[in-house]
Each structure stands twice: as structure tokens, then as C-alpha cells.
Design an enzyme around this catalytic site. Structure first.
Site, PDB file in Angstrom:
ATOM      1  N   ASP A   1      -5.161 -26.345  57.907  1.00 47.17           N
ATOM      2  CA  ASP A   1      -4.572 -25.028  58.173  1.00 47.17           C
ATOM      3  C   ASP A   1      -3.368 -24.844  57.257  1.00 47.17           C
ATOM      4  O   ASP A   1      -2.750 -25.827  56.824  1.00 47.17           O
ATOM      5  CB  ASP A   1      -4.072 -24.954  59.628  1.00 47.17           C
ATOM      6  CG  ASP A   1      -5.199 -24.762  60.634  1.00 47.17           C
ATOM      7  OD1 ASP A   1      -6.330 -24.460  60.234  1.00 47.17           O
ATOM      8  OD2 ASP A   1      -4.919 -24.914  61.842  1.00 47.17           O
TER       9      ASP A   1
ATOM     10  N   ARG B   1     -10.467 -20.860  53.412  1.00 44.54           N
ATOM     11  CA  ARG B   1     -10.445 -19.839  54.466  1.00 44.54           C
ATOM     12  C   ARG B   1      -9.393 -18.804  54.051  1.00 44.54           C
ATOM     13  O   ARG B   1      -8.262 -19.186  53.721  1.00 44.54           O
ATOM     14  CB  ARG B   1     -10.050 -20.474  55.800  1.00 44.54           C
ATOM     15  CG  ARG B   1      -9.793 -19.438  56.896  1.00 44.54           C
ATOM     16  CD  ARG B   1      -8.957 -20.018  58.050  1.00 44.54           C
ATOM     17  NE  ARG B   1      -9.650 -21.048  58.786  1.00 44.54           N
ATOM     18  CZ  ARG B   1      -9.013 -22.013  59.461  1.00 44.54           C
ATOM     19  NH1 ARG B   1      -7.689 -22.075  59.485  1.00 44.54           N
ATOM     20  NH2 ARG B   1      -9.690 -22.934  60.118  1.00 44.54           N
TER      21      ARG B   1
HETATM   22  P1  FDA Z   1      -4.888  -7.703  62.399  1.00 42.58           P
HETATM   23  O1  FDA Z   1      -3.678  -8.443  62.849  1.00 42.58           O
HETATM   24  O2  FDA Z   1      -4.710  -6.430  61.671  1.00 42.58           O
HETATM   25  O3  FDA Z   1      -5.804  -7.476  63.650  1.00 42.58           O
HETATM   26  C1  FDA Z   1      -6.961  -6.639  63.658  1.00 42.58           C
HETATM   27  C2  FDA Z   1      -7.364  -6.372  65.089  1.00 42.58           C
HETATM   28  O4  FDA Z   1      -7.772  -7.604  65.703  1.00 42.58           O
HETATM   29  C3  FDA Z   1      -6.218  -5.888  65.981  1.00 42.58           C
HETATM   30  O5  FDA Z   1      -6.098  -4.495  65.920  1.00 42.58           O
HETATM   31  C4  FDA Z   1      -6.655  -6.384  67.335  1.00 42.58           C
HETATM   32  O6  FDA Z   1      -7.644  -5.554  67.880  1.00 42.58           O
HETATM   33  C5  FDA Z   1      -7.291  -7.707  67.012  1.00 42.58           C
HETATM   34  N1  FDA Z   1      -6.295  -8.804  67.076  1.00 42.58           N
HETATM   35  C6  FDA Z   1      -5.715  -9.439  66.036  1.00 42.58           C
HETATM   36  N2  FDA Z   1      -4.877 -10.409  66.473  1.00 42.58           N
HETATM   37  C7  FDA Z   1      -4.934 -10.352  67.811  1.00 42.58           C
HETATM   38  C8  FDA Z   1      -4.296 -11.086  68.836  1.00 42.58           C
HETATM   39  N3  FDA Z   1      -3.440 -12.059  68.577  1.00 42.58           N
HETATM   40  N4  FDA Z   1      -4.591 -10.765  70.108  1.00 42.58           N
HETATM   41  C9  FDA Z   1      -5.474  -9.773  70.425  1.00 42.58           C
HETATM   42  N5  FDA Z   1      -6.098  -9.050  69.482  1.00 42.58           N
HETATM   43  C10 FDA Z   1      -5.840  -9.324  68.209  1.00 42.58           C
HETATM   44  N6  FDA Z   1      -2.781 -17.854  59.722  1.00 42.58           N
HETATM   45  C11 FDA Z   1      -2.075 -18.701  58.953  1.00 42.58           C
HETATM   46  O7  FDA Z   1      -0.978 -18.353  58.515  1.00 42.58           O
HETATM   47  N7  FDA Z   1      -2.568 -19.951  58.666  1.00 42.58           N
HETATM   48  C12 FDA Z   1      -3.794 -20.354  59.098  1.00 42.58           C
HETATM   49  O8  FDA Z   1      -4.200 -21.480  58.804  1.00 42.58           O
HETATM   50  C13 FDA Z   1      -4.548 -19.460  59.905  1.00 42.58           C
HETATM   51  N8  FDA Z   1      -5.771 -19.810  60.398  1.00 42.58           N
HETATM   52  C14 FDA Z   1      -6.540 -18.874  61.040  1.00 42.58           C
HETATM   53  C15 FDA Z   1      -7.845 -19.170  61.427  1.00 42.58           C
HETATM   54  C16 FDA Z   1      -8.651 -18.202  61.993  1.00 42.58           C
HETATM   55  C17 FDA Z   1     -10.054 -18.535  62.375  1.00 42.58           C
HETATM   56  C18 FDA Z   1      -8.146 -16.882  62.184  1.00 42.58           C
HETATM   57  C19 FDA Z   1      -9.004 -15.780  62.742  1.00 42.58           C
HETATM   58  C20 FDA Z   1      -6.843 -16.600  61.855  1.00 42.58           C
HETATM   59  C21 FDA Z   1      -6.026 -17.574  61.305  1.00 42.58           C
HETATM   60  N9  FDA Z   1      -4.703 -17.293  60.978  1.00 42.58           N
HETATM   61  C22 FDA Z   1      -4.003 -18.188  60.210  1.00 42.58           C
HETATM   62  C23 FDA Z   1      -4.043 -16.087  61.526  1.00 42.58           C
HETATM   63  C24 FDA Z   1      -4.075 -14.912  60.569  1.00 42.58           C
HETATM   64  O9  FDA Z   1      -3.192 -15.174  59.494  1.00 42.58           O
HETATM   65  C25 FDA Z   1      -3.650 -13.599  61.262  1.00 42.58           C
HETATM   66  O10 FDA Z   1      -2.336 -13.741  61.735  1.00 42.58           O
HETATM   67  C26 FDA Z   1      -4.532 -13.188  62.417  1.00 42.58           C
HETATM   68  O11 FDA Z   1      -5.887 -13.434  62.152  1.00 42.58           O
HETATM   69  C27 FDA Z   1      -4.375 -11.673  62.701  1.00 42.58           C
HETATM   70  O12 FDA Z   1      -4.770 -10.935  61.589  1.00 42.58           O
HETATM   71  P2  FDA Z   1      -6.184 -10.138  61.494  1.00 42.58           P
HETATM   72  O13 FDA Z   1      -6.765 -10.394  60.143  1.00 42.58           O
HETATM   73  O14 FDA Z   1      -7.038 -10.472  62.633  1.00 42.58           O
HETATM   74  O15 FDA Z   1      -5.781  -8.601  61.449  1.00 42.58           O
END
Ligand code: FDA
Length: 309
Positions: free
Chosen positions: A135, A186
Site C-alpha cells: 500500500d 494499483r
Molecule cells: P471519491 O472519494 O470521489 O468517491 C466516489 C464515491 O464513492 C463517493 O461519492 C461515495 O459514494 C463513495 N465513497 C467513496 N469513499 C467512501 C467512503 N469512505 N465511505 C462511503 N462511500 C464512499 N489510498 C492511498 O493513499 N493509498 C493506498 O494504498 C490506497 N489503497 C486503496 C485500495 C483500494 C482497494 C481502494 C478502493 C482505495 C484505496 N485508497 C488508497 C483510498 C483512495 O486513495 C481514496 O481515498 C478512496 O478510494 C476514495 O476515493 P474514490 O476514488 O473512491 O472517489
């Protein structure tokens, strides 16, 4: 993101690193609503959830939670737990790999000792034909994490990869090098509190950067995980994949346990590779607070679940 939301997010992210709050929270067990995002406190509970996901066509990556460790004895204990987890995955037959945090293995305390722990894990995973994702944590560890994966690969341990965060200004440059080396990556937006000098403060810029990273990677054909719950980014990934004629077997979507579960199931039904990140363990507090910071509405959900008791 408006100013109030940004301030709120920043305050929560600062709390993620607060030791006092962490120790109070961990004494409460998985109450306070954290159970929505964390599979349980034990490996058996995590494997059980992974099995349930597999039944729906969703793969898993298991993460034994823990970060900000204070000495190498702790790192040693975390390493042992991940080795046990690899055996647990093998014995249970679930379709899962593992994700680890480099600082949890001691990388911030002593780079060589941290490397040795990570190497032992990746080496064991190789004998079990499994994969280990490092990660990506906050920016002081970006280069060290990428270099760790590079060094492991140079030693013949190619069953590992890392994460590139779209909010970092350096990421396009990093991704170009990593892609030329055919390293498994990733892609994420990024979850930590970072200064504007190195990270885009505006979500629109983060989204644009994320899209550029996704298209560059899919065009390259090197195996990529697109980790997001953002449907616009998922549609963009599908659009790039079909535009560049990328086989569905050379990329996967990833989402977090407890977030947008129906969307995860829908992607599986549509025939996409989809993996759910399943965290477990007693040290769930910083992970939980980062999930709250991502979406202010989660606090409402948590407050409701506390008062329902
Ligand atoms: P965004 O935040 O715009 O969310 C899109 C939509 O998804 C929201 O409108 C909501 O509906 C839903 N959603 C998102 N987050 C939510 C929450 N917490 N609770 C409820 N609903 C939510 N980061 C990092 O810095 N290092 C890493 O190693 C990783 N590893 C990682 C693995 C995996 C499998 C995922 C999915 C994410 C990560 N992340 C991460 C976290 C990533 O950087 C990011 O903070 C989150 O995925 C939220 O961003 P989205 O791309 O989902 O978009």
C-alpha cells in the site's frame, strides 16, 4: 470540494494520527460503526468475509491493520501475522492476496530491517503462488516504497507491486518509469493529508490526473488495478479499455470492504475482474478515520448507528 468540507476533512485526517484517540477507540472493540468498514478483529473473520465475496465473483485482498509502529518488535509481530495470513489463505482456498503497509513492517524505523521483513513475506507468497501489494502511505514514504518493490523485483520476486496516488504531482513521472519496468500497480486518488506543494488541493485536478494515469496505464497493457468507487472513473476505465482494445484479463477494479457493495457485485456480474480490500485486526482506528474523512456523510451514518444501540 468546498472550504468547510476541506477543513472538516483535514481535521479528521489529523485525528487519524492521534495516539490518544486511537487507544480509546481500540478499547471499544469494533463499535462506533467501524464494523461497516472492517471485516473483524481476527484472521478467521476476514477469511470468512473473503469467502462470502468469492461466492459473488469478487476476489479479495486482505490487510492486517496496523500503522505508525514504534519499534521493530512490533514490526516483527506484524510480519508474523502476515505470514500466518498467507498460510490461512492457502489452507482455506479463498481467492485472495494480501496488502501490507511498508511502515507496519518497520520501513520508517530502519529501512534494511523493514526491507528484510517485506522480503520474507513476498518470498513466502511466491512459494504459495500468491501476490503482495505494498500500500502507499503518506509522501515521506513514496520513494522508499517504490524502491522497495523495485529491489524485490530485481531479486526475482516479481509477485509484488505498489500503488500510485493521483493527487501527487509526481505520479505521472513515477508511473512512466514503473510502467516501463512492467511493475503491477494499483491506481488510487490518494487518502492522506498532503501539502499543496506536492499534491493537488483541488478535486477536479485529482480527477483529471487519475484519468490520465488510467488511460496511460491501460494503453500500456501492463496489469493494472483501478481502485475507486467513483462511477465516472469506472466508466472512464471501461471506455479506455474498449478504446485501446485491452483484454478484461489485464486489469481489475478494486473497492473497499463495506463501500458501494452493490456496485462491486454489478461489476462482477458484468464479467469484470473485481477485488475487494478487506481490512481486519485490532488497530482499525486510523483506517476507519480515513474512511470517514473521504465522505462526511459517513459521520451521520456512524452517529445514527451509535444511537441505535
Ligand atoms: P471519491 O472519494 O470521489 O468517491 C466516489 C464515491 O464513492 C463517493 O461519492 C461515495 O459514494 C463513495 N465513497 C467513496 N469513499 C467512501 C467512503 N469512505 N465511505 C462511503 N462511500 C464512499 N489510498 C492511498 O493513499 N493509498 C493506498 O494504498 C490506497 N489503497 C486503496 C485500495 C483500494 C482497494 C481502494 C478502493 C482505495 C484505496 N485508497 C488508497 C483510498 C483512495 O486513495 C481514496 O481515498 C478512496 O478510494 C476514495 O476515493 P474514490 O476514488 O473512491 O472517489
Amino acid at each position: 470540494m468546498d472550504r468547510v468540507t476541506r477543513m472538516f476533512r483535514s481535521a479528521l485526517l489529523a485525528m487519524a494520527g492521534n495516539r490518544v484517540a486511537e487507544s480509546i477507540a481500540s478499547r471499544c472493540g469494533l463499535k462506533l460503526g467501524a464494523g461497516r468498514f472492517v471485516a473483524g478483529e481476527t484472521m478467521e473473520q476476514a477469511l470468512d468475509q473473503a469467502r462470502k465475496l468469492n461466492e459473488k465473483g469478487i476476489m479479495a485482498t486482505l490487510d492486517h491493520l496496523g500503522e505508525g509502529i514504534r519499534d521493530l518488535t512490533e514490526a516483527q509481530r506484524y510480519k508474523e501475522e502476515v505470514l500466518r495470513l498467507l498460510d490461512g489463505i492457502e489452507a482455506s482456498g479463498v481467492d485472495a492476496n494480501v496488502s501490507i503497509k511498508p511502515t507496519q513492517m518497520g520501513l520508517a524505523l530502519n529501512e534494511e530491517a523493514g526491507y528484510a521483513h517485506i522480503r520474507e513475506i513476498v518470498s513466502k507468497a511466491k512459494t504459495l503462488r500468491n501476490f503482495v501489494r505494498l500500500d502507499m502511505e503518506n509522501s515521506p514514504y513514496t520513494s522508499a516504497t517504490i524502491e522497495t518493490v523495485r529491489r524485490l523485483r530485481a531479486e526475482g520476486l516479481s509477485n509484488t507491486g505498489t500503488v500510485i496516488q493521483a493527487y501527487l504531482r509526481r505520479s505521472e513521472w513515477d508511473l512512466r518509469r514503473i510502467t516501463a519496468e512492467k511493475m503491477n500497480v494499483r491506481l488510487v486518488k490518494g487518502a492522506y493529508k498532503e501539502p499543496g506543494a506536492i499534491a493537488y488541493p483541488d478535486m477536479k485536478d485529482v480527477d483529471d490526473s487519475f484519468k490520465r494515469l488510467i488511460s496511460a496505464r491501460l494503453r500500456s497493457g501492463v496489469y493494472t488495478a483501478v481502485a475507486t468507487h467513483d462511477e465516472r472513473m469506472i466508466e472512464w476505465t471501461k471506455f479506455c479499455a474498449s478504446g485501446f482494445d485491452v483484454s478484461p484479463s489485464s486489469f481489475e477494479f478494486q473497492m473497499l470492504y463495506g463501500i458501494r457493495t452493490p456496485l462491486q457485485e454489478r461489476l462482477a456480474r458484468e464479467g469484470f475482474r473485481i477485488r475487494c480490500y478487506v481490512p481486519y485486526g485490532r488497530m482499525w482506528y486510523p483506517y476507519f478515520v480515513r474512511r470517514l474523512a473521504e465522505r462526511p456523510a459517513n459521520l451521520l451514518f456512524i452517529t445514527k448507528s451509535i444511537f441505535k444501540r
